[in-house]
Design an enzyme around this catalytic site. Sequence first.
Site, PDB file in Angstrom:
ATOM      1  N   LYS A  95       0.849  -1.189   0.000  1.00 58.81           N
ATOM      2  CA  LYS A  95       0.000   0.000   0.000  1.00 58.81           C
ATOM      3  C   LYS A  95       0.888   1.243   0.000  1.00 58.81           C
ATOM      4  O   LYS A  95       1.754   1.384   0.874  1.00 58.81           O
ATOM      5  CB  LYS A  95      -0.930  -0.010   1.207  1.00 58.81           C
ATOM      6  N   ASP A 129      -1.263  -1.806  -4.365  1.00 59.37           N
ATOM      7  CA  ASP A 129      -2.651  -1.938  -3.951  1.00 59.37           C
ATOM      8  C   ASP A 129      -3.367  -0.593  -3.936  1.00 59.37           C
ATOM      9  O   ASP A 129      -2.749   0.458  -3.721  1.00 59.37           O
ATOM     10  CB  ASP A 129      -2.736  -2.549  -2.551  1.00 59.37           C
ATOM     11  N   MET A 130      -4.678  -0.650  -4.156  1.00 62.02           N
ATOM     12  CA  MET A 130      -5.521   0.542  -4.060  1.00 62.02           C
ATOM     13  C   MET A 130      -6.119   0.657  -2.661  1.00 62.02           C
ATOM     14  O   MET A 130      -6.486  -0.349  -2.047  1.00 62.02           O
ATOM     15  CB  MET A 130      -6.652   0.480  -5.088  1.00 62.02           C
ATOM     16  N   ARG A 177      -5.238  -6.781 -10.743  1.00 57.41           N
ATOM     17  CA  ARG A 177      -6.089  -7.523  -9.814  1.00 57.41           C
ATOM     18  C   ARG A 177      -7.440  -6.798  -9.754  1.00 57.41           C
ATOM     19  O   ARG A 177      -7.494  -5.588  -9.531  1.00 57.41           O
ATOM     20  CB  ARG A 177      -5.478  -7.573  -8.420  1.00 57.41           C
ATOM     21  N   ALA A 182     -13.095  -2.714  -0.533  1.00 55.28           N
ATOM     22  CA  ALA A 182     -13.269  -2.961   0.899  1.00 55.28           C
ATOM     23  C   ALA A 182     -13.340  -1.692   1.742  1.00 55.28           C
ATOM     24  O   ALA A 182     -13.266  -1.763   2.959  1.00 55.28           O
ATOM     25  CB  ALA A 182     -12.128  -3.833   1.394  1.00 55.28           C
ATOM     26  N   THR A 219     -11.623 -13.214  -5.491  1.00 52.85           N
ATOM     27  CA  THR A 219     -12.966 -13.490  -4.981  1.00 52.85           C
ATOM     28  C   THR A 219     -12.983 -14.814  -4.229  1.00 52.85           C
ATOM     29  O   THR A 219     -12.200 -15.716  -4.523  1.00 52.85           O
ATOM     30  CB  THR A 219     -13.998 -13.541  -6.123  1.00 52.85           C
ATOM     31  N   HIS A 220     -13.899 -14.892  -3.251  1.00 56.60           N
ATOM     32  CA  HIS A 220     -14.161 -16.158  -2.557  1.00 56.60           C
ATOM     33  C   HIS A 220     -15.503 -16.726  -2.983  1.00 56.60           C
ATOM     34  O   HIS A 220     -15.928 -17.771  -2.483  1.00 56.60           O
ATOM     35  CB  HIS A 220     -14.187 -15.938  -1.041  1.00 56.60           C
TER      36      HIS A 220
END
Length: 327
Positions: A95, A129-130, A177, A182, A219-220
């Site tokens: 990050k 990462d965003m 990605r 979140a 994804t889960h």
Amino acid sequence: MLKDIFIGLSQNQFLNNAAKKYGLKMGAQSVVAGTNIDEVIKSIKELNAHGISCTVDNLGEFVFKEEEATEAKEQILNVIEAIHEHNVDAHISLKPTQIGLDIEYSFCLSNLREIVDRANNYGIFVNVDMEDTGHLQPTFDVLDDLSKEYDNVGTVIQAYLLRADEYLEKYKNFRMRIVKGAYKEPAEYAYQNKKDIDANFIKLIEWHLVNGKFTSIATHDHNVINHVKEFVKKNNIPNDQFEFQMLYGFRKDMQLQLAKEGYNFCTYVPFGNDWYGYFMRRLAERPQNLNLVAKQVFNKKTNTIIGVAAGAFLLGRLTKSANKKRR
């Protein structure tokens, strides 16, 4: 409502600092791969043995001091050296705020350039990462600057963003990605309805699979995974053009099964003492995540929500107790 509570907790710096002090006492040890490099390398080797690659995140947030950002940079460099030394199948996720984006842009860029350069020497990929929308454009700026010198960098597109399709098209030549997102964002920037986010998630995945470079599908959700399986088969997209990604500690059986089926699979492996914000966002991100970790994180007799609430309560009590003793 529950999502808002956990996002609020994730952004609470006081609780974050307390969590560092008290360690992984709220069950996060099931979804955080240890607190040091030796532990995370051991976890990577175990996953590699099952044909699963890893992306490693040295956890850290609320970095507003140069010495803290420099320390984080050095730790990430140490991770890169460990990946190379142990010859494990892993790359880096980081990050920008952890290495100075909230301090000064040029300082952050310098730190990130050093990381990307070291990784590039070893053929290791770095994913930027965003975070929240307040850091969206500066993160894209960092990516733009780095891509002038290096090709071992990529980033993340969050499906809840209203302009996600524009960002995806602009950066289609980067390894990407794709996630749902979140963070809690206002309606002027992001979809608020789960149905809208889910639909955009599928739309972005399909577009990038056809038009983009390498696609990491984070994804889960087995429904999304099954949809992707059918989509790539129908459109003759080879398996080496994409991978499925899941978080460490979540849906372990499915991770192993997808790897066994011959799909590229990558586990997002977080480690470190600064685990609290990450853990709370994972619980906020998707209600089903509570169920996925309930049996691993909490006592079998404990109701999931009660268990999480008790963990947060325990942390608060520990902190209050410590404050009283100091008085």
